[in-house]
Design an enzyme around this catalytic site. Sequence first.
Site, PDB file in Angstrom:
ATOM      1  N   GLY A 225     -17.169   4.908 -33.643  1.00  0.00           N
ATOM      2  CA  GLY A 225     -16.310   3.583 -33.576  1.00  0.00           C
ATOM      3  C   GLY A 225     -16.542   2.583 -34.330  1.00  0.00           C
ATOM      4  O   GLY A 225     -15.589   1.674 -34.384  1.00  0.00           O
ATOM      5  N   GLU A 259     -22.503   8.830 -33.134  1.00  0.00           N
ATOM      6  CA  GLU A 259     -21.364   9.832 -33.553  1.00  0.00           C
ATOM      7  C   GLU A 259     -20.536   9.175 -34.593  1.00  0.00           C
ATOM      8  O   GLU A 259     -19.455   9.183 -34.334  1.00  0.00           O
ATOM      9  CB  GLU A 259     -20.638  10.344 -32.550  1.00  0.00           C
ATOM     10  CG  GLU A 259     -21.677  10.970 -31.549  1.00  0.00           C
ATOM     11  CD  GLU A 259     -20.628  11.355 -30.294  1.00  0.00           C
ATOM     12  OE1 GLU A 259     -19.528  10.912 -30.024  1.00  0.00           O
ATOM     13  OE2 GLU A 259     -21.122  12.172 -29.472  1.00  0.00           O
ATOM     14  N   PRO A 260     -21.081   8.605 -35.583  1.00  0.00           N
ATOM     15  CA  PRO A 260     -20.008   7.783 -36.615  1.00  0.00           C
ATOM     16  C   PRO A 260     -19.351   8.772 -37.516  1.00  0.00           C
ATOM     17  O   PRO A 260     -19.836   9.777 -37.895  1.00  0.00           O
ATOM     18  CB  PRO A 260     -21.154   7.051 -37.628  1.00  0.00           C
ATOM     19  CG  PRO A 260     -22.415   7.885 -37.605  1.00  0.00           C
ATOM     20  CD  PRO A 260     -22.503   8.703 -36.297  1.00  0.00           C
ATOM     21  N   GLY A 261     -18.151   8.382 -37.498  1.00  0.00           N
ATOM     22  CA  GLY A 261     -17.199   9.138 -38.524  1.00  0.00           C
ATOM     23  C   GLY A 261     -16.733   8.534 -39.368  1.00  0.00           C
ATOM     24  O   GLY A 261     -17.340   8.562 -40.884  1.00  0.00           O
ATOM     25  N   ARG A 262     -15.879   7.482 -39.250  1.00  0.00           N
ATOM     26  CA  ARG A 262     -15.202   6.614 -40.350  1.00  0.00           C
ATOM     27  C   ARG A 262     -16.316   5.628 -41.107  1.00  0.00           C
ATOM     28  O   ARG A 262     -16.145   5.468 -42.399  1.00  0.00           O
ATOM     29  CB  ARG A 262     -14.254   5.577 -39.596  1.00  0.00           C
ATOM     30  CG  ARG A 262     -13.435   4.978 -40.566  1.00  0.00           C
ATOM     31  CD  ARG A 262     -12.539   3.653 -39.545  1.00  0.00           C
ATOM     32  NE  ARG A 262     -12.068   4.110 -38.292  1.00  0.00           N
ATOM     33  CZ  ARG A 262     -10.919   4.770 -38.020  1.00  0.00           C
ATOM     34  NH1 ARG A 262     -10.078   4.718 -38.849  1.00  0.00           N
ATOM     35  NH2 ARG A 262     -10.467   5.043 -36.868  1.00  0.00           N
ATOM     36  N   TYR A 302      -0.235   4.993 -37.472  1.00  0.00           N
ATOM     37  CA  TYR A 302      -0.849   3.778 -36.848  1.00  0.00           C
ATOM     38  C   TYR A 302      -0.044   2.467 -37.493  1.00  0.00           C
ATOM     39  O   TYR A 302      -0.567   1.356 -37.234  1.00  0.00           O
ATOM     40  CB  TYR A 302      -2.047   4.006 -36.934  1.00  0.00           C
ATOM     41  CG  TYR A 302      -3.032   4.968 -36.395  1.00  0.00           C
ATOM     42  CD1 TYR A 302      -2.919   5.589 -35.163  1.00  0.00           C
ATOM     43  CD2 TYR A 302      -3.580   5.713 -37.567  1.00  0.00           C
ATOM     44  CE1 TYR A 302      -3.533   6.750 -34.718  1.00  0.00           C
ATOM     45  CE2 TYR A 302      -4.158   7.077 -37.041  1.00  0.00           C
ATOM     46  CZ  TYR A 302      -4.205   7.452 -35.897  1.00  0.00           C
ATOM     47  OH  TYR A 302      -4.907   8.604 -35.378  1.00  0.00           O
ATOM     48  N   CYS A 327      11.264  14.019 -45.873  1.00  0.00           N
ATOM     49  CA  CYS A 327      12.369  13.432 -45.378  1.00  0.00           C
ATOM     50  C   CYS A 327      12.136  13.018 -44.231  1.00  0.00           C
ATOM     51  O   CYS A 327      12.552  13.300 -43.125  1.00  0.00           O
ATOM     52  CB  CYS A 327      13.127  14.746 -45.237  1.00  0.00           C
ATOM     53  SG  CYS A 327      13.671  15.693 -46.740  1.00  0.00           S
ATOM     54  N   GLU A 328      11.550  11.809 -44.312  1.00  0.00           N
ATOM     55  CA  GLU A 328      11.461  10.972 -43.074  1.00  0.00           C
ATOM     56  C   GLU A 328      11.245   9.342 -43.586  1.00  0.00           C
ATOM     57  O   GLU A 328      10.688   9.276 -44.553  1.00  0.00           O
ATOM     58  CB  GLU A 328      10.145  11.022 -42.283  1.00  0.00           C
ATOM     59  CG  GLU A 328       9.717  12.472 -41.935  1.00  0.00           C
ATOM     60  CD  GLU A 328      10.156  12.873 -40.233  1.00  0.00           C
ATOM     61  OE1 GLU A 328      10.376  11.694 -39.582  1.00  0.00           O
ATOM     62  OE2 GLU A 328       9.757  13.845 -40.045  1.00  0.00           O
ATOM     63  N   TYR A 356     -10.270  10.645 -41.763  1.00  0.00           N
ATOM     64  CA  TYR A 356      -8.908  10.854 -41.060  1.00  0.00           C
ATOM     65  C   TYR A 356      -7.838  10.964 -42.085  1.00  0.00           C
ATOM     66  O   TYR A 356      -6.717  10.546 -41.670  1.00  0.00           O
ATOM     67  CB  TYR A 356      -8.683   9.868 -39.762  1.00  0.00           C
ATOM     68  CG  TYR A 356      -9.640   9.727 -38.959  1.00  0.00           C
ATOM     69  CD1 TYR A 356      -9.976  10.771 -38.225  1.00  0.00           C
ATOM     70  CD2 TYR A 356     -10.729   8.717 -38.846  1.00  0.00           C
ATOM     71  CE1 TYR A 356     -11.076  10.820 -37.186  1.00  0.00           C
ATOM     72  CE2 TYR A 356     -11.678   8.761 -38.054  1.00  0.00           C
ATOM     73  CZ  TYR A 356     -11.981   9.515 -37.275  1.00  0.00           C
ATOM     74  OH  TYR A 356     -12.872   9.653 -36.277  1.00  0.00           O
TER      75      TYR A 356
HETATM   76  N1  LLP Z   1     -17.064  10.423 -31.043  1.00  0.00           N
HETATM   77  C1  LLP Z   1     -15.932  10.619 -30.323  1.00  0.00           C
HETATM   78  C2  LLP Z   1     -16.285  11.037 -29.149  1.00  0.00           C
HETATM   79  C3  LLP Z   1     -14.812  10.378 -30.676  1.00  0.00           C
HETATM   80  O1  LLP Z   1     -13.759  10.633 -30.046  1.00  0.00           O
HETATM   81  C4  LLP Z   1     -14.584   9.994 -32.220  1.00  0.00           C
HETATM   82  C5  LLP Z   1     -13.398   9.591 -32.569  1.00  0.00           C
HETATM   83  C6  LLP Z   1     -15.758   9.813 -32.789  1.00  0.00           C
HETATM   84  C7  LLP Z   1     -17.118   9.733 -32.366  1.00  0.00           C
HETATM   85  C8  LLP Z   1     -15.565   9.127 -34.288  1.00  0.00           C
HETATM   86  O2  LLP Z   1     -15.185   7.706 -34.208  1.00  0.00           O
HETATM   87  P1  LLP Z   1     -15.226   6.934 -35.571  1.00  0.00           P
HETATM   88  O3  LLP Z   1     -16.465   6.680 -35.858  1.00  0.00           O
HETATM   89  O4  LLP Z   1     -14.759   7.822 -36.803  1.00  0.00           O
HETATM   90  O5  LLP Z   1     -14.524   5.738 -35.376  1.00  0.00           O
HETATM   91  N2  LLP Z   1      -7.237   9.501 -36.399  1.00  0.00           N
HETATM   92  C9  LLP Z   1      -7.514   7.977 -35.769  1.00  0.00           C
HETATM   93  C10 LLP Z   1      -9.250   7.981 -35.423  1.00  0.00           C
HETATM   94  C11 LLP Z   1      -9.151   8.867 -34.072  1.00  0.00           C
HETATM   95  C12 LLP Z   1     -10.704   8.993 -33.737  1.00  0.00           C
HETATM   96  C13 LLP Z   1     -10.971   9.697 -32.762  1.00  0.00           C
HETATM   97  N3  LLP Z   1     -12.431   9.821 -31.953  1.00  0.00           N
HETATM   98  C14 LLP Z   1      -7.434   7.196 -37.019  1.00  0.00           C
HETATM   99  O6  LLP Z   1      -7.286   7.539 -38.348  1.00  0.00           O
HETATM  100  O7  LLP Z   1      -7.797   5.906 -37.120  1.00  0.00           O
END
Ligand code: LLP
Length: 400
Positions: A225, A259-262, A302, A327-328, A356
């Site tokens: 997050g 659990e970082p993604g972004r 979003y 086409c949107e 994402y």
């Molecule tokens: N852990 C859990 C349980 C999650 O549900 C998520 C993201 C993460 C970790 C990773 O979150 P991050 O570090 O990436 O913020 N599609 C959306 C974001 C959806 C996130 C869903 N869960 C966007 O494009 O902003």
Amino acid sequence: MLNFKELSKKYQTPLYIYDFEDIKRNYFELKDAFRARKSLVCYAVKANSNLSVLKLLAELEAGADCVSMGEVKRAMYAGIPKYKIIFSGVGKRDDEIEEAILKDILMINIESEAEFDRVELIAAKLDKKARISIRVNPNIDAKTHPYISTGLNENKFGIDIENAKKLYIRAKNSNYIEPIGIHFHIGSQLTDLKPIEEASLIVASLLKQLKVLDIDIKFFDIGGGIGIRYNDEETIRLYDYAQAVLAALKGTDVTVVCEPGRYIVGNSGYFLTSVLYEKVNNTKRFVVVDGGMNDLLRPSLYKAYHAVEAVDVSGDISKCDVVGPVCESGDFFAKDIELPRLKHGDVLVIKSAGAYGFVMSSNYNSRGRAAEVAIENGKDRLIRKRESFEDLIRLEKEFL
Ligand code: LLP
């Protein structure tokens, strides 16, 4: 600096580019922030699941946070060891739970009492003990976009504190469930530390109560997050983030999992698209490009901001919308931004597209997905081919 013009010529557009050096830097920054403790960075595969990205993270010794068996298998295929893999998600199927137990991954993150029942039943059938964590919903407003906010009772995620405690007690007395973790994740693109601080305190307090009940939790999973800078927003400093979590954990001996993604991949990725036409409707200027909402959905879904810049083009700027061929009316990348006059073939770079981006792309309008390229040690290499027409019809043509 990346040479977007050359890359667009070499690989064509639409195209995703990932700077692997930048991904490494982000990973180590985060790892370093928690150096005072045992920690495990379980990269959120959902943010960008390209196998080469996962292999890079495996080499850095990251674990993986997965939300489907497809993601678990990707992570393992790319070399992430099973003992560093977490399986989360509100809706796991029986076959996925079974496979997760058989694959002996680190833990299954349970999101409801009904899921607890299923996991126990399936583990009993297999005569195995399932290692689990429970996702606690601390009822905290994460103050982010409602679609990516997850820590309130009104959201579908996790279990409230009281019921989570009851489940831990059940787990302790179960022959088939072994509780080893506690988890929360209150939302994505968080730019304010306060909600994470509050959530950490609430969940750490439950952790301490469990200890008194002789329930020995080893992993304190703070989810992902952490927000990134898309525009000019202030976001969380890693040092403050880590300190807040570590302060909540004073007096405990748990491994911190995040659990970082972004944060790991977001600003390391770029989306390149070429200008097809300029057009003016009445007085409104549109720049029509070859990439669409099927390639990068975030602006449409979003209203997310992504910086858009023209590559190697200068001149007088004026306001325009950058739109795709789908086409949107929702098929846009930016509205009312200033760009110079553009001609057919000019390239635009859309920034912060590493998370994402590709993973949320689709074949809508029968458009093949874009190619993906990695830049590492100053060299570029293809890490996913552009999808062809053959790819689009592969699973259908035998039924004609
Ligand atoms: N852990 C859990 C349980 C999650 O549900 C998520 C993201 C993460 C970790 C990773 O979150 P991050 O570090 O990436 O913020 N599609 C959306 C974001 C959806 C996130 C869903 N869960 C966007 O494009 O902003």
